[in-house]
Design a protein around this motif. Structure first.
Motif, PDB file in Angstrom:
ATOM      1  N   SER A 167      47.928  39.636  43.032  1.00  0.00           N
ATOM      2  CA  SER A 167      47.628  39.947  41.633  1.00  0.00           C
ATOM      3  C   SER A 167      46.305  40.702  41.602  1.00  0.00           C
ATOM      4  CB  SER A 167      47.504  38.663  40.810  1.00  0.00           C
ATOM      5  OG  SER A 167      46.912  38.949  39.564  1.00  0.00           O
ATOM      6  N   LEU A 171      33.287  37.913  39.732  1.00  0.00           N
ATOM      7  CA  LEU A 171      32.524  36.668  39.607  1.00  0.00           C
ATOM      8  C   LEU A 171      31.606  36.454  40.815  1.00  0.00           C
ATOM      9  CD1 LEU A 171      35.169  34.252  38.055  1.00  0.00           C
ATOM     10  CD2 LEU A 171      33.115  35.190  36.948  1.00  0.00           C
ATOM     11  N   ARG A 172      32.064  36.854  41.999  1.00  0.00           N
ATOM     12  CA  ARG A 172      31.226  36.748  43.202  1.00  0.00           C
ATOM     13  C   ARG A 172      30.034  37.700  43.136  1.00  0.00           C
ATOM     14  NH1 ARG A 172      35.806  37.127  46.191  1.00  0.00           N
ATOM     15  NH2 ARG A 172      35.260  39.135  47.125  1.00  0.00           N
ATOM     16  N   HIS A 173      30.198  38.816  42.448  1.00  0.00           N
ATOM     17  CA  HIS A 173      29.172  39.873  42.442  1.00  0.00           C
ATOM     18  C   HIS A 173      28.553  40.101  41.063  1.00  0.00           C
ATOM     19  CE1 HIS A 173      29.849  40.995  46.563  1.00  0.00           C
ATOM     20  NE2 HIS A 173      31.144  40.912  46.337  1.00  0.00           N
ATOM     21  N   ARG A 174      28.615  39.113  40.214  1.00  0.00           N
ATOM     22  CA  ARG A 174      28.074  39.309  38.862  1.00  0.00           C
ATOM     23  C   ARG A 174      26.552  39.431  38.905  1.00  0.00           C
ATOM     24  NH1 ARG A 174      29.344  33.443  36.240  1.00  0.00           N
ATOM     25  NH2 ARG A 174      27.987  32.251  37.602  1.00  0.00           N
ATOM     26  N   ILE A 231      39.017  39.666  39.144  1.00  0.00           N
ATOM     27  CA  ILE A 231      38.192  38.674  38.439  1.00  0.00           C
ATOM     28  C   ILE A 231      37.377  37.870  39.446  1.00  0.00           C
ATOM     29  CG2 ILE A 231      38.285  36.512  37.128  1.00  0.00           C
ATOM     30  CD1 ILE A 231      40.665  37.787  35.583  1.00  0.00           C
ATOM     31  N   ASP A 232      38.033  37.387  40.495  1.00  0.00           N
ATOM     32  CA  ASP A 232      37.337  36.625  41.530  1.00  0.00           C
ATOM     33  C   ASP A 232      36.233  37.462  42.181  1.00  0.00           C
ATOM     34  OD1 ASP A 232      39.109  34.558  40.971  1.00  0.00           O
ATOM     35  OD2 ASP A 232      40.382  34.973  42.725  1.00  0.00           O
ATOM     36  N   PHE A 233      36.523  38.726  42.448  1.00  0.00           N
ATOM     37  CA  PHE A 233      35.552  39.643  43.058  1.00  0.00           C
ATOM     38  C   PHE A 233      34.345  39.832  42.145  1.00  0.00           C
ATOM     39  CE2 PHE A 233      34.033  44.014  43.808  1.00  0.00           C
ATOM     40  CZ  PHE A 233      33.789  43.977  45.172  1.00  0.00           C
ATOM     41  N   SER A 251      44.744  41.757  39.041  1.00  0.00           N
ATOM     42  CA  SER A 251      43.899  41.233  37.960  1.00  0.00           C
ATOM     43  C   SER A 251      43.111  40.013  38.416  1.00  0.00           C
ATOM     44  CB  SER A 251      44.753  40.879  36.739  1.00  0.00           C
ATOM     45  OG  SER A 251      45.383  42.030  36.240  1.00  0.00           O
ATOM     46  N   GLN A 252      43.791  39.009  38.984  1.00  0.00           N
ATOM     47  CA  GLN A 252      43.097  37.791  39.414  1.00  0.00           C
ATOM     48  C   GLN A 252      42.152  38.075  40.571  1.00  0.00           C
ATOM     49  OE1 GLN A 252      43.250  34.639  37.869  1.00  0.00           O
ATOM     50  NE2 GLN A 252      41.393  34.553  39.102  1.00  0.00           N
ATOM     51  N   THR A 253      42.564  38.921  41.494  1.00  0.00           N
ATOM     52  CA  THR A 253      41.727  39.264  42.649  1.00  0.00           C
ATOM     53  C   THR A 253      40.448  39.947  42.191  1.00  0.00           C
ATOM     54  OG1 THR A 253      43.698  39.432  44.032  1.00  0.00           O
ATOM     55  CG2 THR A 253      41.704  40.489  44.848  1.00  0.00           C
TER      56      THR A 253
END
Length: 121
Positions: free
Chosen positions: A103, A113-116, A109-111, A105-107
């Motif tokens: 996905s 969040l790791r680099h916010r 989002i996770d990325f 989209s989900q991948t």
């Protein structure tokens, strides 16, 4: 700059092989971003499980430990077209296959969040 790509090997709009003198290949694009992000090592390759009978496979090329905690990740959708991986939309023959092994989209989002950075920190 952290960056993530989803690249279909059968993309008719942006050919994975590139266009001589105009467009880098998918692999060259990832290598260029890894160079710009000063990633010290070669890409690590991981194959995702083939969970869907959609005619695609997903190979992930990851460059980590880059400047500023950055990383460069490329999802190579073998057999994929110019489509959004994991989408319910099934492209027509003109755009190519949609992978359901990942996905996007989900991948992403996770990325992110790791680099916010900034206000969310």
């Amino acid at each position: 700059m952290p960056i993530m790509f989803f690249l279909g090997t059968n993309d008719p709009v942006f050919p994975f092989a590139g266009v001589l003198g105009l467009l880098l290949s998918g692999t060259e694009t990832l290598e260029k971003w890894a160079e710009l992000d000063a990633c010290p090592d070669a890409a690590q390759e991981t194959q995702l499980s083939d969970t869907a009978d959609d005619g695609t496979l997903v190979s992930v090329l990851s460059y980590g430990d880059c400047d500023g905690g950055s990383e460069v990740i490329g999802h190579i959708i073998v057999g994929g077209g110019h489509t959004w991986p994991g989408s319910a939309f099934e492209a027509n023959a003109e755009l190519g296959r949609t992978s359901h092994d990942v996905s996007a989209s989900q991948t992403m989002i996770d990325f992110f969040l790791r680099h916010r950075r900034g206000a969310l920190d």
